[in-house]
Scaffold this active site. Structure first.
Site, PDB file in Angstrom:
ATOM      1  N   GLU A  79       0.827  -1.202   0.000  1.00 59.44           N
ATOM      2  CA  GLU A  79       0.000   0.000   0.000  1.00 59.44           C
ATOM      3  C   GLU A  79       0.865   1.256   0.000  1.00 59.44           C
ATOM      4  OE1 GLU A  79      -3.024  -0.078  -0.630  1.00 59.44           O
ATOM      5  OE2 GLU A  79      -3.598  -2.150  -0.176  1.00 59.44           O
ATOM      6  N   ARG A  89     -18.219  -0.208   5.122  1.00 62.79           N
ATOM      7  CA  ARG A  89     -19.330  -0.874   4.419  1.00 62.79           C
ATOM      8  C   ARG A  89     -19.994  -1.908   5.318  1.00 62.79           C
ATOM      9  NH1 ARG A  89     -19.617  -5.499   1.661  1.00 62.79           N
ATOM     10  NH2 ARG A  89     -17.337  -5.785   1.706  1.00 62.79           N
ATOM     11  N   CYS A 142      -8.329  -1.581   8.005  1.00 63.15           N
ATOM     12  CA  CYS A 142      -6.955  -1.625   7.474  1.00 63.15           C
ATOM     13  C   CYS A 142      -6.426  -0.220   7.206  1.00 63.15           C
ATOM     14  CB  CYS A 142      -6.914  -2.466   6.198  1.00 63.15           C
ATOM     15  SG  CYS A 142      -7.082  -4.240   6.489  1.00 63.15           S
ATOM     16  N   HIS A 168      -1.406  -5.504   2.193  1.00 59.70           N
ATOM     17  CA  HIS A 168      -2.587  -6.361   2.118  1.00 59.70           C
ATOM     18  C   HIS A 168      -2.195  -7.716   1.533  1.00 59.70           C
ATOM     19  CE1 HIS A 168      -5.881  -3.166   2.519  1.00 59.70           C
ATOM     20  NE2 HIS A 168      -6.243  -4.162   3.306  1.00 59.70           N
TER      21      HIS A 168
END
Length: 216
Positions: A79, A89, A142, A168
């Site tokens: 990342e 979500r 995350c 990730h």
């Protein structure tokens, strides 16, 4: 001291490959003579940051790599950037579901990883491990821990020459049904990938120039 973190299972899963990989990578690195601490974080907004910051105070690491699961991605994702936005979500493991809230109230809009992500990408590819530089860590726990980590390393707890970032990992092979077409990766490969990134970070003071962007 190297600090590796992964998350507890979430979303109905019974395992989280981020923690499996982080724990296994710490054993690989210890066997090579490195001082390593491994920490399983709760998949909870806020609480995960408290646990991480306590570990930063306790261990004073020179390198911190936090790891999370990105189910559906086929590669190790290095990342590049953490954004100051929580937009969940699904609820976290404590039932929290922040929407359009800042990770750090009044903090910077974003932080870049201080890991040599391009050098690590090259090293992973050389090792035959599928990898990519990712431009988004999402807006769930995350990204939350990634932004909080970089804020701590830049301004507060752990602020020093400590470098840090976020990776990730895909689903672990045992998480997905055979023949279902969902990307996955063996836990041993993920663990070695994290060890490769650590070795690269320890050996690299300035990142390399390597094309790894996207067009959308």
């Amino acid at each position: 001291m190297i600090l590796l973190t992964g998350f507890e299972p979430f979303g109905g899963e019974t395992t989280n490959p981020s923690w499996t990989a982080a724990a296994a990578a710490s054993e690989i690195l210890r066997a090579e003579g490195h001082a390593v601490a491994a920490l399983e974080l709760p998949c909870v907004f806020g609480q995960s940051v408290t646990v991480l910051e306590d570990a930063l105070r306790r261990h004073s690491p020179g390198l911190v790599i936090c790891v999370g699961q990105a189910g559906g991605r086929p590669r190790i994702s290095l990342e590049r950037v953490a954004i100051n936005c929580d937009d969940a979500r699904i609820p976290d493991n404590a039932g929290n579901r922040p929407v359009d809230e800042e990770v750090v109230p009044g903090g910077p809009a974003a932080y870049f990883s201080s890991l040599p992500v391009k050098a690590a990408l090259g090293a992973l590819r050389a090792a035959g491990i599928p990898a990519e530089v990712s431009q988004s860590a999402g807006t769930y726990v995350c990204n939350h821990i990634f932004h909080a980590l970089m804020h701590s390393l830049n301004t507060g707890v752990g602020a020093s020459a400590t470098r840090g970032g976020f990776i990730h990992v895909p689903y672990e092979t045992r998480q997905v049904p055979k023949g279902g077409g969902t990307p996955s990766m063996p836990a041993a490969v993920m663990a070695e990938a994290l060890a490769v990134v650590v070795r690269t970070a320890l050996a690299t003071t300035a990142d390399v120039k390597l094309s790894a962007g996207t067009v959308h």
